[in-house]
Design a protein around this motif. Structure first.
Motif, PDB file in Angstrom:
ATOM      1  N   ASP A  28       0.843  -1.197   0.000  1.00  0.00           N
ATOM      2  CA  ASP A  28       0.000   0.000   0.000  1.00  0.00           C
ATOM      3  C   ASP A  28       0.878   1.247   0.000  1.00  0.00           C
ATOM      4  OD1 ASP A  28      -2.275   1.557   0.019  1.00  0.00           O
ATOM      5  OD2 ASP A  28      -2.563   1.424   2.190  1.00  0.00           O
ATOM      6  N   ARG A 114      -3.436   6.206  -3.301  1.00  0.00           N
ATOM      7  CA  ARG A 114      -4.117   6.171  -2.011  1.00  0.00           C
ATOM      8  C   ARG A 114      -4.992   7.404  -1.828  1.00  0.00           C
ATOM      9  NH1 ARG A 114       1.023   5.158   1.761  1.00  0.00           N
ATOM     10  NH2 ARG A 114       1.652   6.946   0.486  1.00  0.00           N
ATOM     11  N   ARG A 117      -8.287   6.594  -3.227  1.00  0.00           N
ATOM     12  CA  ARG A 117      -9.056   5.789  -2.272  1.00  0.00           C
ATOM     13  C   ARG A 117      -9.673   6.684  -1.204  1.00  0.00           C
ATOM     14  NH1 ARG A 117      -5.603   1.716   1.148  1.00  0.00           N
ATOM     15  NH2 ARG A 117      -4.951   3.729   1.993  1.00  0.00           N
ATOM     16  N   GLU A 118      -8.892   7.655  -0.718  1.00  0.00           N
ATOM     17  CA  GLU A 118      -9.411   8.577   0.293  1.00  0.00           C
ATOM     18  C   GLU A 118     -10.547   9.418  -0.275  1.00  0.00           C
ATOM     19  OE1 GLU A 118      -5.984  10.761   1.437  1.00  0.00           O
ATOM     20  OE2 GLU A 118      -5.001   9.041   2.401  1.00  0.00           O
ATOM     21  N   ASP A 121     -13.608   7.592  -0.321  1.00  0.00           N
ATOM     22  CA  ASP A 121     -14.027   7.183   1.018  1.00  0.00           C
ATOM     23  C   ASP A 121     -14.153   5.660   1.106  1.00  0.00           C
ATOM     24  OD1 ASP A 121     -14.679   7.671   3.689  1.00  0.00           O
ATOM     25  OD2 ASP A 121     -16.829   7.814   3.281  1.00  0.00           O
ATOM     26  N   GLY A 122     -13.310   4.966   0.354  1.00  0.00           N
ATOM     27  CA  GLY A 122     -13.306   3.513   0.393  1.00  0.00           C
ATOM     28  C   GLY A 122     -14.470   2.847  -0.291  1.00  0.00           C
ATOM     29  N   LYS A 123     -15.374   3.622  -0.906  1.00  0.00           N
ATOM     30  CA  LYS A 123     -16.558   3.046  -1.557  1.00  0.00           C
ATOM     31  C   LYS A 123     -16.167   2.467  -2.912  1.00  0.00           C
ATOM     32  CE  LYS A 123     -20.023   5.956   0.708  1.00  0.00           C
ATOM     33  NZ  LYS A 123     -19.153   6.728   1.590  1.00  0.00           N
ATOM     34  N   THR A 124     -16.547   1.229  -3.135  1.00  0.00           N
ATOM     35  CA  THR A 124     -16.107   0.518  -4.332  1.00  0.00           C
ATOM     36  C   THR A 124     -16.590   1.192  -5.610  1.00  0.00           C
ATOM     37  OG1 THR A 124     -16.105  -1.556  -3.091  1.00  0.00           O
ATOM     38  CG2 THR A 124     -16.086  -1.722  -5.479  1.00  0.00           C
ATOM     39  N   GLN A 150      -7.155  -5.719  -3.693  1.00  0.00           N
ATOM     40  CA  GLN A 150      -7.827  -6.067  -2.437  1.00  0.00           C
ATOM     41  C   GLN A 150      -6.889  -6.741  -1.441  1.00  0.00           C
ATOM     42  OE1 GLN A 150     -11.060  -9.007  -2.898  1.00  0.00           O
ATOM     43  NE2 GLN A 150     -10.149  -9.606  -4.854  1.00  0.00           N
ATOM     44  N   TRP A 153      -5.784  -3.466   0.034  1.00  0.00           N
ATOM     45  CA  TRP A 153      -6.938  -2.622   0.373  1.00  0.00           C
ATOM     46  C   TRP A 153      -8.069  -3.542   0.821  1.00  0.00           C
ATOM     47  CZ3 TRP A 153      -7.437   1.493  -4.152  1.00  0.00           C
ATOM     48  CH2 TRP A 153      -6.321   2.346  -4.114  1.00  0.00           C
ATOM     49  N   GLY A 155     -10.471  -3.346   2.669  1.00  0.00           N
ATOM     50  CA  GLY A 155     -11.804  -2.784   2.836  1.00  0.00           C
ATOM     51  C   GLY A 155     -12.731  -3.043   1.666  1.00  0.00           C
ATOM     52  N   ILE A 156     -12.172  -3.359   0.487  1.00  0.00           N
ATOM     53  CA  ILE A 156     -13.027  -3.624  -0.670  1.00  0.00           C
ATOM     54  C   ILE A 156     -13.236  -5.128  -0.893  1.00  0.00           C
ATOM     55  CG2 ILE A 156     -12.340  -1.487  -1.795  1.00  0.00           C
ATOM     56  CD1 ILE A 156     -10.672  -3.210  -3.733  1.00  0.00           C
TER      57      ILE A 156
END
Length: 204
Positions: A28, A114, A117-118, A121-124, A150, A153, A155-156
């Motif tokens: 990451d 990254r 990604r921020e 907000d981590g939403k796919t 993934q 990351w 979170g996804i």
């Protein structure tokens, strides 16, 4: 053979991510994430995955491993590197897109995915839309990136797109991400996804 046995056999034969095959030590951090974006771009073209992986390795061997180096390279340098990897059918257009995409990444995100990604907000869905801003990254390219990333990351995860699920169906495995994750028993979902994609693409 049981579904568990089928998955075990698939992972034994094809249990390597495309990133690992391309020599990317995925973490990451900005550089490997950018390399994965380049690989996803190459893999999304209508060309054999083996050629796309070879082209990525050739670009990185030419030291085009960061968005700054990619942007600073000449168009001809990018074409030559792609040619060295056997990526000749789309080399001229791809060389332009890689240069433009590197500049976009530098300008919009300081070269660091990254920040995308921020922003998402981590939403796919937002991540997928953000990735598609890059030239040459369409729905398939965004799916490839998210399947592979993934690992770092989480979170996804689990991210198993239509191509991975196509492989599962072909092999008689469950065709929902939730059931496949249960069957995989804690294995890296990126490795499972890559193996399933190879199951969808392979002639055997």
């Amino acid at each position: 053979m049981t579904a568990s046995g089928t998955l075990d056999a698939l992972l034994e034969r094809h249990g390597t991510t495309f990133a690992a095959e391309a020599g990317i030590r995925l973490r990451d951090t900005p550089q490997p994430l950018y390399q994965l974006l380049v690989l996803s771009h190459l893999l999304s073209a209508r060309i054999r995955a083996q050629i796309a992986v070879g082209a990525a390795r050739a670009l990185f061997a030419h030291r085009l491993r960061t968005p700054r180096r990619m942007a600073d390279a000449s168009w001809q340098e990018r074409v030559d590197a792609l040619g060295d990897g056997g990526y000749r059918r789309y080399d001229e257009r791809t060389a332009t897109q890689l240069g433009d995409g590197a500049l976009l990444l530098l300008d919009a995100y300081g070269g660091d995915l990254r920040r995308l990604r921020e922003e998402a907000d981590g939403k796919t869905d937002a991540l997928r839309s953000g990735l598609r801003r890059f030239p040459g990254i369409g729905p398939a390219g965004a799916d490839i990136f998210l399947r592979e990333v993934q690992t770092v990351w989480p979170g996804i995860a689990p991210y198993l797109d239509a191509k991975a699920l196509q492989g599962a169906e072909r092999l008689g495995l469950p065709t929902t991400p939730e059931r496949l994750v249960l069957l995989a028993e804690g294995r890296d979902p990126a490795v499972v996804a890559a193996a399933l994609v190879r199951g969808a693409l392979g002639k055997d």
